[in-house]
Design a protein around this motif. Structure first.
Motif, PDB file in Angstrom:
ATOM      1  N   LEU A  94       8.888   6.979  -1.432  1.00  0.00           N
ATOM      2  CA  LEU A  94       8.026   6.622  -2.556  1.00  0.00           C
ATOM      3  C   LEU A  94       8.352   7.489  -3.761  1.00  0.00           C
ATOM      4  CD1 LEU A  94       4.702   6.210  -0.551  1.00  0.00           C
ATOM      5  CD2 LEU A  94       6.372   4.454  -1.174  1.00  0.00           C
ATOM      6  N   GLY A  95       9.489   7.206  -4.373  1.00  0.00           N
ATOM      7  CA  GLY A  95       9.888   7.906  -5.581  1.00  0.00           C
ATOM      8  C   GLY A  95      11.012   8.883  -5.368  1.00  0.00           C
ATOM      9  N   ARG A  96      10.850   9.822  -4.452  1.00  0.00           N
ATOM     10  CA  ARG A  96      11.896  10.776  -4.104  1.00  0.00           C
ATOM     11  C   ARG A  96      12.101  10.760  -2.600  1.00  0.00           C
ATOM     12  NH1 ARG A  96       8.993  14.751  -7.797  1.00  0.00           N
ATOM     13  NH2 ARG A  96       9.823  14.269  -9.866  1.00  0.00           N
ATOM     14  N   LYS A  97      13.265  11.242  -2.173  1.00  0.00           N
ATOM     15  CA  LYS A  97      13.605  11.169  -0.755  1.00  0.00           C
ATOM     16  C   LYS A  97      12.660  11.969   0.125  1.00  0.00           C
ATOM     17  CE  LYS A  97      18.511  10.489  -1.766  1.00  0.00           C
ATOM     18  NZ  LYS A  97      19.863  11.080  -1.715  1.00  0.00           N
ATOM     19  N   VAL A 143       0.865  -1.172   0.000  1.00  0.00           N
ATOM     20  CA  VAL A 143       0.000   0.000   0.000  1.00  0.00           C
ATOM     21  C   VAL A 143       0.906   1.229   0.000  1.00  0.00           C
ATOM     22  CG1 VAL A 143      -1.835   1.264   1.155  1.00  0.00           C
ATOM     23  CG2 VAL A 143      -1.796  -1.233   1.255  1.00  0.00           C
ATOM     24  N   LEU A 144       0.887   1.946  -1.114  1.00  0.00           N
ATOM     25  CA  LEU A 144       1.735   3.128  -1.280  1.00  0.00           C
ATOM     26  C   LEU A 144       0.883   4.368  -1.044  1.00  0.00           C
ATOM     27  CD1 LEU A 144       3.587   2.024  -4.548  1.00  0.00           C
ATOM     28  CD2 LEU A 144       4.064   1.382  -2.173  1.00  0.00           C
ATOM     29  N   GLU A 145       1.113   5.019   0.082  1.00  0.00           N
ATOM     30  CA  GLU A 145       0.284   6.159   0.481  1.00  0.00           C
ATOM     31  C   GLU A 145       1.142   7.150   1.244  1.00  0.00           C
ATOM     32  OE1 GLU A 145      -4.052   6.908   2.651  1.00  0.00           O
ATOM     33  OE2 GLU A 145      -2.915   5.091   3.105  1.00  0.00           O
ATOM     34  N   GLY A 146       0.956   8.425   0.949  1.00  0.00           N
ATOM     35  CA  GLY A 146       1.718   9.440   1.656  1.00  0.00           C
ATOM     36  C   GLY A 146       1.243  10.829   1.288  1.00  0.00           C
ATOM     37  N   PRO A 147       1.706  11.844   2.026  1.00  0.00           N
ATOM     38  CA  PRO A 147       1.358  13.223   1.672  1.00  0.00           C
ATOM     39  C   PRO A 147       1.777  13.578   0.253  1.00  0.00           C
ATOM     40  CG  PRO A 147       2.364  13.124   3.853  1.00  0.00           C
ATOM     41  CD  PRO A 147       2.530  11.772   3.247  1.00  0.00           C
ATOM     42  N   LEU A 148       2.945  13.061  -0.178  1.00  0.00           N
ATOM     43  CA  LEU A 148       3.433  13.275  -1.533  1.00  0.00           C
ATOM     44  C   LEU A 148       3.981  11.961  -2.077  1.00  0.00           C
ATOM     45  CD1 LEU A 148       5.430  16.645  -1.182  1.00  0.00           C
ATOM     46  CD2 LEU A 148       3.163  16.348  -2.201  1.00  0.00           C
ATOM     47  N   LEU A 149       3.635  11.630  -3.317  1.00  0.00           N
ATOM     48  CA  LEU A 149       4.198  10.489  -4.030  1.00  0.00           C
ATOM     49  C   LEU A 149       4.786  10.998  -5.334  1.00  0.00           C
ATOM     50  CD1 LEU A 149       1.340   7.802  -3.748  1.00  0.00           C
ATOM     51  CD2 LEU A 149       3.118   8.350  -2.094  1.00  0.00           C
ATOM     52  N   LYS A 177      -2.270  10.693  -2.340  1.00  0.00           N
ATOM     53  CA  LYS A 177      -2.635   9.612  -3.244  1.00  0.00           C
ATOM     54  C   LYS A 177      -2.419   8.272  -2.563  1.00  0.00           C
ATOM     55  CE  LYS A 177      -1.849   8.081  -8.016  1.00  0.00           C
ATOM     56  NZ  LYS A 177      -1.311   8.495  -9.330  1.00  0.00           N
ATOM     57  N   ARG A 178      -3.195   7.269  -2.979  1.00  0.00           N
ATOM     58  CA  ARG A 178      -3.037   5.922  -2.450  1.00  0.00           C
ATOM     59  C   ARG A 178      -3.127   4.919  -3.599  1.00  0.00           C
ATOM     60  NH1 ARG A 178      -5.645   2.496   2.476  1.00  0.00           N
ATOM     61  NH2 ARG A 178      -5.960   0.550   1.371  1.00  0.00           N
ATOM     62  N   VAL A 179      -2.152   4.022  -3.646  1.00  0.00           N
ATOM     63  CA  VAL A 179      -2.093   2.997  -4.676  1.00  0.00           C
ATOM     64  C   VAL A 179      -1.799   1.658  -4.013  1.00  0.00           C
ATOM     65  CG1 VAL A 179      -0.878   2.174  -6.734  1.00  0.00           C
ATOM     66  CG2 VAL A 179      -1.317   4.613  -6.437  1.00  0.00           C
ATOM     67  N   THR A 180      -2.552   0.627  -4.387  1.00  0.00           N
ATOM     68  CA  THR A 180      -2.303  -0.732  -3.912  1.00  0.00           C
ATOM     69  C   THR A 180      -1.624  -1.526  -5.026  1.00  0.00           C
ATOM     70  OG1 THR A 180      -4.209  -0.688  -2.420  1.00  0.00           O
ATOM     71  CG2 THR A 180      -3.350  -2.852  -3.028  1.00  0.00           C
ATOM     72  N   VAL A 181      -0.592  -2.275  -4.660  1.00  0.00           N
ATOM     73  CA  VAL A 181       0.172  -3.084  -5.607  1.00  0.00           C
ATOM     74  C   VAL A 181       0.094  -4.542  -5.184  1.00  0.00           C
ATOM     75  CG1 VAL A 181       2.476  -3.576  -6.539  1.00  0.00           C
ATOM     76  CG2 VAL A 181       1.753  -1.204  -6.167  1.00  0.00           C
ATOM     77  N   ALA A 182      -0.160  -5.421  -6.136  1.00  0.00           N
ATOM     78  CA  ALA A 182      -0.060  -6.860  -5.921  1.00  0.00           C
ATOM     79  C   ALA A 182       1.056  -7.377  -6.821  1.00  0.00           C
ATOM     80  CB  ALA A 182      -1.373  -7.563  -6.254  1.00  0.00           C
ATOM     81  N   LEU A 183       2.006  -8.101  -6.229  1.00  0.00           N
ATOM     82  CA  LEU A 183       3.125  -8.589  -7.028  1.00  0.00           C
ATOM     83  C   LEU A 183       3.437 -10.035  -6.677  1.00  0.00           C
ATOM     84  CD1 LEU A 183       6.121  -8.728  -5.341  1.00  0.00           C
ATOM     85  CD2 LEU A 183       5.680  -6.286  -5.251  1.00  0.00           C
ATOM     86  N   ARG A 184       4.016 -10.720  -7.649  1.00  0.00           N
ATOM     87  CA  ARG A 184       4.560 -12.051  -7.440  1.00  0.00           C
ATOM     88  C   ARG A 184       5.886 -12.146  -8.170  1.00  0.00           C
ATOM     89  NH1 ARG A 184       0.190 -13.278 -11.152  1.00  0.00           N
ATOM     90  NH2 ARG A 184       1.016 -13.989 -13.170  1.00  0.00           N
ATOM     91  N   LEU A 185       6.624 -13.204  -7.901  1.00  0.00           N
ATOM     92  CA  LEU A 185       7.927 -13.402  -8.516  1.00  0.00           C
ATOM     93  C   LEU A 185       7.916 -14.694  -9.318  1.00  0.00           C
ATOM     94  CD1 LEU A 185      10.185 -12.428  -5.476  1.00  0.00           C
ATOM     95  CD2 LEU A 185       9.596 -10.998  -7.437  1.00  0.00           C
ATOM     96  N   ASP A 186       8.503 -14.651 -10.494  1.00  0.00           N
ATOM     97  CA  ASP A 186       8.558 -15.810 -11.365  1.00  0.00           C
ATOM     98  C   ASP A 186      10.004 -15.986 -11.856  1.00  0.00           C
ATOM     99  OD1 ASP A 186       7.920 -17.931 -13.010  1.00  0.00           O
ATOM    100  OD2 ASP A 186       7.119 -16.657 -14.611  1.00  0.00           O
ATOM    101  N   PRO A 187      10.684 -17.081 -11.419  1.00  0.00           N
ATOM    102  CA  PRO A 187      10.178 -18.182 -10.600  1.00  0.00           C
ATOM    103  C   PRO A 187      10.039 -17.790  -9.133  1.00  0.00           C
ATOM    104  CG  PRO A 187      12.494 -18.519 -11.118  1.00  0.00           C
ATOM    105  CD  PRO A 187      12.080 -17.317 -11.895  1.00  0.00           C
ATOM    106  N   CYS A 219       9.472  12.009  -0.283  1.00  0.00           N
ATOM    107  CA  CYS A 219       8.154  11.359  -0.313  1.00  0.00           C
ATOM    108  C   CYS A 219       8.124  10.179   0.651  1.00  0.00           C
ATOM    109  CB  CYS A 219       7.825  10.897  -1.733  1.00  0.00           C
ATOM    110  SG  CYS A 219       7.752  12.235  -2.934  1.00  0.00           S
ATOM    111  N   LEU A 220       7.894  10.498   1.904  1.00  0.00           N
ATOM    112  CA  LEU A 220       7.876   9.468   2.937  1.00  0.00           C
ATOM    113  C   LEU A 220       6.481   8.861   3.061  1.00  0.00           C
ATOM    114  CD1 LEU A 220       9.974  11.301   5.675  1.00  0.00           C
ATOM    115  CD2 LEU A 220      10.766   9.715   3.921  1.00  0.00           C
ATOM    116  N   PRO A 221       6.388   7.554   3.258  1.00  0.00           N
ATOM    117  CA  PRO A 221       5.071   6.918   3.406  1.00  0.00           C
ATOM    118  C   PRO A 221       4.413   7.325   4.716  1.00  0.00           C
ATOM    119  CG  PRO A 221       6.825   5.318   3.770  1.00  0.00           C
ATOM    120  CD  PRO A 221       7.490   6.570   3.290  1.00  0.00           C
ATOM    121  N   SER A 222       3.092   7.387   4.689  1.00  0.00           N
ATOM    122  CA  SER A 222       2.338   7.760   5.889  1.00  0.00           C
ATOM    123  C   SER A 222       1.807   6.543   6.629  1.00  0.00           C
ATOM    124  CB  SER A 222       1.167   8.673   5.508  1.00  0.00           C
ATOM    125  OG  SER A 222       0.303   8.030   4.588  1.00  0.00           O
ATOM    126  N   ARG A 223       2.110   5.326   6.143  1.00  0.00           N
ATOM    127  CA  ARG A 223       1.633   4.102   6.777  1.00  0.00           C
ATOM    128  C   ARG A 223       2.603   2.985   6.407  1.00  0.00           C
ATOM    129  NH1 ARG A 223      -2.966   0.770   4.863  1.00  0.00           N
ATOM    130  NH2 ARG A 223      -1.345  -0.772   5.169  1.00  0.00           N
TER     131      ARG A 223
END
Length: 252
Positions: A152-155, A8-14, A119-129, A157-161
């Motif tokens: 979150l992108g730049r120094k 969950v990517l969320e912060g005052p600035l992304l 802004k808030r963005v949810t990411v789902a990821l997996r690794l192959d293999p 841009c700190l996450p809020s959670r």
């Protein structure tokens, strides 16, 4: 079923970086593959010079991203009078020094930087293999107790959670995303998917230049992705129906 890691990517600035031209630092709507690799590598404590590690993790990464809250796009006009003896802050704790002759610092440094606010963005990821190191469990552990501060992108841009949204078993990326719905869900979700996912009517195919050549140190690659608009499930829908609808790309 495959295991997926949720972020969950969320912060005052992304700042999900886009193609930079001159002094204008633009941002994109979705996190890039290179941003996620840098974020995970930083949590693991890898150094930038470990090129093979970064390149291999990027090659294994399969992810989808859902915009839960669009936020507001803003542009910051920045000026700074820099001197040769000025030092820059780094996450490693070692000050960043500057080079150049005296004339280099005669004029102020001017640049524009775009950000997404709230802004808030949810990411789902997996690794192959999946069984190769680092695996999802190692990534989850690193995100819970990162080796270095994460941004979150730049120094700035700190996450809020906490970034870690959990580990889930799901048939696919959409089902994994549906297991962590935003509260409250507003309007249509915009979702980025790999072009290898089954295509639905209305999907937009887009070129994403989001791959980094970790050996040369520049962004030199891209891929085709899908952008999908999806209606969130109703709050009173059963969990089974929710997962099936998300996987099918419809709303129950």
């Amino acid at each position: 079923m495959p295991r997926h890691l949720l972020l969950v990517l969320e912060g005052p600035l992304l700042a999900f970086g886009g193609e930079v031209v001159d002094a204008r630092g633009v941002v994109g709507d979705f996190p890039t593959a290179s941003l996620l690799i840098g974020l995970l590598a930083n949590a693991l404590g890898w150094r930038r010079g470990e090129r093979e590690r970064h390149a291999r993790l990027q090659a294994r990464l399969v992810f989808a991203a859902r915009i839960d809250r669009e936020g507001e796009r803003i542009t910051d006009f920045q000026t700074a009078q820099l001197g040769k003896d000025d030092r820059g802050w780094t996450t490693s704790g070692t000050p960043e020094e500057r080079a150049g002759g005296p004339g280099t610092y005669a004029a102020p440094h001017i640049r524009l930087r775009d950000y997404d606010a709230d802004k808030r963005v949810t990411v789902a990821l997996r690794l192959d293999p999946a069984g190769e190191a680092p695996d999802l469990e190692a990534l989850a552990a690193a995100l819970e107790s990162p080796a270095r501060p994460l941004f979150l992108g730049r120094k700035t841009c700190l996450p809020s959670r906490p970034l870690l949204g959990g580990l889930v078993e799901a048939e696919g990326l959409l089902a994994a995303l549906a297991s962590l719905p935003p509260e409250p869900a507003v309007g249509l979700w915009r979702i980025l998917l790999p072009a290898t996912e089954p295509t639905l009517l209305g999907d937009e195919r887009r070129w994403a230049g989001d791959l980094r050549d970790w050996h040369s140190g520049v962004h030199g690659g891209g891929r085709t992705v899908l952008i999908r608009h999806l209606a969130p499930p109703r709050p009173d829908a059963a969990s089974d129906d929710r997962g099936q609808a998300a996987e099918a790309g419809t709303c129950p």
